[in-house]
Every structure is written in structure tokens, then in C-alpha cells.
Design a protein around this motif. Structure first.
Motif, mmCIF file in Angstrom:
data_model
loop_
_atom_site.group_PDB
_atom_site.id
_atom_site.type_symbol
_atom_site.label_atom_id
_atom_site.label_comp_id
_atom_site.label_asym_id
_atom_site.label_seq_id
_atom_site.Cartn_x
_atom_site.Cartn_y
_atom_site.Cartn_z
ATOM 1 N N THR A 91 -8.381 5.899 -52.464
ATOM 2 C CA THR A 91 -9.505 5.347 -52.481
ATOM 3 C C THR A 91 -10.146 6.166 -51.460
ATOM 4 N N GLN A 110 -18.408 9.131 -57.666
ATOM 5 C CA GLN A 110 -19.447 8.020 -57.324
ATOM 6 C C GLN A 110 -19.683 7.541 -55.811
ATOM 7 N N LEU A 119 -13.132 -2.643 -57.644
ATOM 8 C CA LEU A 119 -13.336 -0.746 -56.608
ATOM 9 C C LEU A 119 -12.446 -0.115 -57.868
ATOM 10 N N ARG A 122 -15.566 -2.624 -45.558
ATOM 11 C CA ARG A 122 -16.996 -2.614 -44.863
ATOM 12 C C ARG A 122 -16.984 -2.679 -44.003
ATOM 13 N N ARG A 162 -16.381 3.915 -51.264
ATOM 14 C CA ARG A 162 -16.437 2.163 -51.520
ATOM 15 C C ARG A 162 -15.579 2.037 -50.212
ATOM 16 N N CYS A 173 -13.396 -4.237 -49.079
ATOM 17 C CA CYS A 173 -14.043 -2.546 -49.807
ATOM 18 C C CYS A 173 -15.271 -3.525 -50.798
#
Ligand SMILES: Cc1ncc(COP(=O)(O)O)c(C=O)c1O
Length: 481
Positions: free
Chosen positions: A410, A27, A395, A33, A30, A480
Motif C-alpha cells: 500500500t 504517485q 486504490l 484518512r 494514499r 483510504c
């Protein structure tokens, strides 16, 4: 109940870990931000001016501005001035919880006083080196022999890299065979023959800059966890000089970043026996950290040779060595006149009194304090706490641990491989970038990790330290979401 001897309270469900990791890299990323990342990066401008100055200057005199290739360098290398137990302080006076642990050796915590005292005593009486025999060489070899099930004899060297070089040389001298098989993605130091298939499985010579083809022409890599691939190489090699050794990190490449199934090492042992190859356990990370008997004691498997580094001197220089079957270790030359028939290894500062006294007393302290197990419990607590945070913020990140080795994936960059070359080409850089950013974000909150994705815990990591760390991780992970 028997006292727990090993750091791993429960071996991870490896299939389930890979399923989670596959979902992670299947995917979009993430990352933190953007506006939060700016905030995290502002920390370095506001609080780390002296580190910045030093690292700018170092760029003129030191290639890449830093000597240690493990040091985490984004946005710039932090200069550390003081250490104590679970903490590091940088030159600007900021305190960090130390989950890097110098890359693994400081399992007792940083600058552990009882060992430091012994080192001072040695320096005051003997100094660091004489070039002659010292009783502590014997004491350390005897202790390693007592603790490590598969070590009959031990040769101390200067680093893990040297230990691997020596093990491979001994394997070739003993078996008279040619090839050494490693697992793709695994790191076994930076000797010519081992800079092959690094980081990303299947990449062979991609990182072999400066190494002649001959340097890697007798090295082969197999795909992680693929016994079928290993067997294929062993069969083919029979026709072209044979396999001298199979070398594995017993928890899996990169300290278990790609964890092995529990029975993997046993199966590798059986294949080695079938094909007359020696089995080398690279226990540079796992040696003493997984338990005083290393991964070999934990899994109950006897490798022919074991490579040591890191914890073997408790963080003091120079940390390396190789141990194992006496008949194989006796292949090493010792003293003038021992060469020719025997494999040539050595080093001016190898097994110096300072390294040996530090190693001997560090190992005794690990035993006295049950440090591997206590650090393992800290690893369990950290992992459980991280999982709670991952769930809380929904997450896709993956955390698991093998005792005091805690993984927090991560970006998933370490899990990309050549089976999906298009994804690899497209995502390697951005995912690596995200890993660096995560490391910087953690650092801005007072946490030093290994490359933003791995944490080593130590004897010094009390529940309070871990809970404090979890609060800091939460600040980053929440950013995140
Ligand atoms: C599994 C493994 N083997 C070998 C080495 C090389 O050890 P050194 O850095 O002491 O040369 C390392 C270093 O990180 C390692 O993790």
C-alpha cells in the motif's frame, strides 16, 4: 490430472507486478484518512490496556520493549496469550486472525494438536535435551532427504541465521574461494556477513552497526533480478579470490516482495556452474511452504546447498538447518577430532529431541493434510478478494501472491531503491510510517499481518476465515478511498 503438489497455482506475471508497483511508488501516498486513523488508533486505548501496561513495563527491562524483531509494534506491542488454528488472542481477550504466523513457521495453523501431542510425549519420556544422539534426529534428516530434491544430507542447527552461516562456511571450505554474493534487499538472518544490503538494495553496510568492516568485506550485493550485475561480480571476483557462493531467496528478496522472473533461478544456476560457485537457496521461508519439495521442487532446480528454518520445526524452537550435496555437507566437522580440515559448526541445543520430534511430525502432517496446497488456495482467495476491494475503491495498491505468501503493498516502501536516491531520501520515512499505520489499522479490525504488507496463510484458513478477513480488510481499505 495430477494432484497439485505446490502451493503456487499460477506464478505471478512478474513484469506486470513491477509495472503496478512502479505506478504505486510513482504517485502520492494514499494513507487512511486522518479522522478514520484516529478512530482505528482509539481501538488500542479502548481495548488493549493490559498489552499497553506490559509493553510500558517491558521497555525498562527489554531493549526496545520487545524481544522479537519481527513483532509488529505500532502503536505498541500486543501481548498474546492464547492461540488456536487461525486465531490469536491478546491478554485483553481480543481475537485476531493470524496472518503473521510467527513470521512463517505455523503452516499447519497455530498450536496444531497432533504435533503438540507428539511434543508432549517426548517431554514426558526424554525431556527437551540430552546432548546425545536421538533417533528423531535421524528420522527428521531422512524425511528432509526424501522430500527435498537437492538434499542428500542434512545438518540441523538452531535458526535460519545459523543455517546461512553454516552454508556459507561450507561453501568456502569446499571451494576454497572467498566471496559470497547476495541479492540487495534480501534478508538472510543477522550474522556479521549477511547484514549487508538489507531492505533497500544498494545500501551495503548501512545497517552494519557493530560489525567490523572485515565482517562484510567478502560479501557483495547485486541489484535484484540483474543477471548482468551478477555476471560482472563473478568475472571480477575471479581475479580476487573467486566466488564461493551465490545465495538467493528463490522467490525473490523478502519472500518475493521483489519477485524474481520465473526463469531467474535457472539462470543463476547456470552462472554458478560457469564460474564454479556454489548455489545456496535460502529456503527459510519457502521450504515446505511452497510445497514439500520447497522452491527447488517447484522450479525444478537443484541448489548445491539449501538453508532451512521456520517450517522445519513447525513453529517449535529451534528452527534451522542446512542440507545439500553430500560432498559439500561432509565439510562440516562432526565429533572430536573432526576439526581443522573441516568447518566448525554446532550448538548446545542444536537438533535437540524436542525440535526434531516437532519437525518430523510437522512435516508428516504437512504431507498428510496437503497443507502447503490448501494454504496456497487460501492465499489465492485472499489475493483475489483484496484485488476486488482495490478495484472497488479505485486504490493504487498492489496485491499478488506466491501461494500462501500474500503481498499487499500500500505504501510501496519496500520498493524504493538507490536508483532514485532523491526519492528514497524524501519518501523512505513517510512511506514506512504509512506501512506501520496500515498494520495498526488492520490490527484494530482483528487482523494481524506481517508489517502491514504481507500475509501468510495456513491450513487453518478456511474459506470462512478468509471471507471474514476480507470484510475486515474492506473497512480499512475503504478508509483510504
Ligand atoms: C529468507 C530468510 N533467511 C533467513 C532468516 C533468518 O532466520 P532466523 O530468524 O530463524 O534466524 C529469515 C528470517 O526471517 C528469512 O526470512
Amino acid at each position: 490430472m495430477d494432484e497439485q503438489k505446490y502451493a503456487i497455482s499460477q506464478y505471478p506475471d512478474v513484469k506486470e507486478v513491477y509495472a503496478r508497483l512502479d505506478r504505486l511508488i510513482g504517485q502520492p501516498m494514499r494513507p487512511v484518512r486522518r479522522e478514520k486513523m484516529q478512530e482505528f488508533l482509539a481501538y488500542f486505548d479502548d481495548h488493549c490496556q493490559r498489552s499497553k501496561q506490559l509493553s510500558d513495563e517491558a521497555g525498562q527491562f527489554i531493549p526496545g520493549g520487545v524481544q522479537h524483531n519481527l513483532a509488529f509494534n505500532y502503536p505498541f506491542p500486543m501481548a498474546i496469550e492464547k492461540t488456536d488454528s487461525a486465531y490469536l488472542w491478546d491478554v485483553d481477550g481480543n481475537r485476531y486472525i493470524d496472518f503473521l504466523q510467527a513470521g512463517g513457521p505455523t503452516l499447519l495453523g497455530s498450536n496444531y494438536e497432533p504435533v503438540r501431542r507428539k511434543v508432549f510425549e517426548m517431554l514426558e519420556t526424554c525431556g527437551p535435551v540430552t546432548g546425545l544422539f536421538h533417533e528423531y534426529e535421524l528420522k527428521l534428516a531422512q524425511l528432509v532427504n526424501r522430500l527435498m530434491p537437492a538434499v542428500e544430507m542434512f545438518r540441523m542447527l538452531g535458526s535460519g541465521t545459523e543455517g546461512v552461516m553454516a552454508a556459507i562456511r561450507a561453501a568456502r571450505a569446499f571451494t576454497k574461494k572467498r566471496y559470497v554474493i547476495k541479492v540487495g534487499g534480501a534478508y538472510h538472518g543477522w550474522s556479521d556477513s549477511m547484514v549487508y544490503g538489507l531492505h533497500v538494495p544498494g545500501t551495503g553496510r548501512l545497517e552494519s552497526t557493530g560489525i567490523p568492516r572485515g565482517g562484510t568485506s567478502s560479501t557483495e550485493e547485486i541489484f535484484p533480478n540483474s543477471l548482468a550485475d551478477l555476471k560482472r561480480h563473478l568475472i571480477l571476483n575471479r581475479l580476487r579470490g573467486g566466488t564461493a557462493a551465490v545465495i538467493v531467496e528463490p522467490l525473490g528478496p523478502e519472500s518475493g516482495t521483489r519477485p524474481v522472473p520465473y526463469d531467474f533461478n535457472q539462470k543463476v544456476r547456470e552462472l554458478c556452474d560457469e564460474f564454479g560457485a556454489l548455489l545456496i537457496f535460502d529456503e527459510v521461508v519457502t521450504g515446505f511452504r511452497v510445497g514439500l519439495g520447497g522452491a527447488q521442487g517447484y522450479f525444478g532446480i537443484k541448489p548445491d546447498l539449501t538453508v532451512f528454518g521456520k517450517c522445519i520445526t513447525g513453529g517449535y524452537p529451534m528452527a534451522g538447518g542446512v542440507g545439500g550435496r553430500a560432498d559439500v555437507i561432509r565439510c562440516f566437522a562432526a565429533g572430536i577430532g573432526g576439526t581443522g580440515e573441516r568447518a566448525y559448526i554446532g550448538g548446545t541445543l542444536s537438533a535437540n529431541p524436542l525440535s526434531c520430534v516437532a519437525g518430523y511430525h510437522s512435516l508428516l502432517e504437512l504431507e498428510r493434510t496437503n497443507a502447503p496446497v490448501i494454504a496456497g488456495r487460501a492465499g489465492d482467495r485472499l489475493t483475489q478478494g483484496l484485488q476486488v476491494l482495490i478495484d472497488k475503491y479505485s486504490l493504487p495498491f498492489v496485491t499478488y501472491n506466491q501461494g500462501s505468501i500474500v503481498h499487499l503493498e500500500t505504501s510501496g516502501v519496500m520498493l524504493l531503491d538507490l536508483r532514485n536516491p532523491i526519492r528514497l531520501a524524501r519518501e523512505l520515512k513517510p512511506r514506512k510510517r504509512m506501512m506501520e499505520e496500515m498494520g495498526a489499522a488492520y490490527m484494530s479490525q482483528g487482523l494481524i499481518t506481517l508489517a502491514g504488507s504481507r500475509m501468510y496463510t495456513s491450513l487453518a484458513d478456511t474459506d470462512e476465515v478468509i471471507d471474514d478477513a476480507l470484510g475486515k480488510f474492506e473497512t480499512v481499505l475503504a478508509a483510504c478511498a
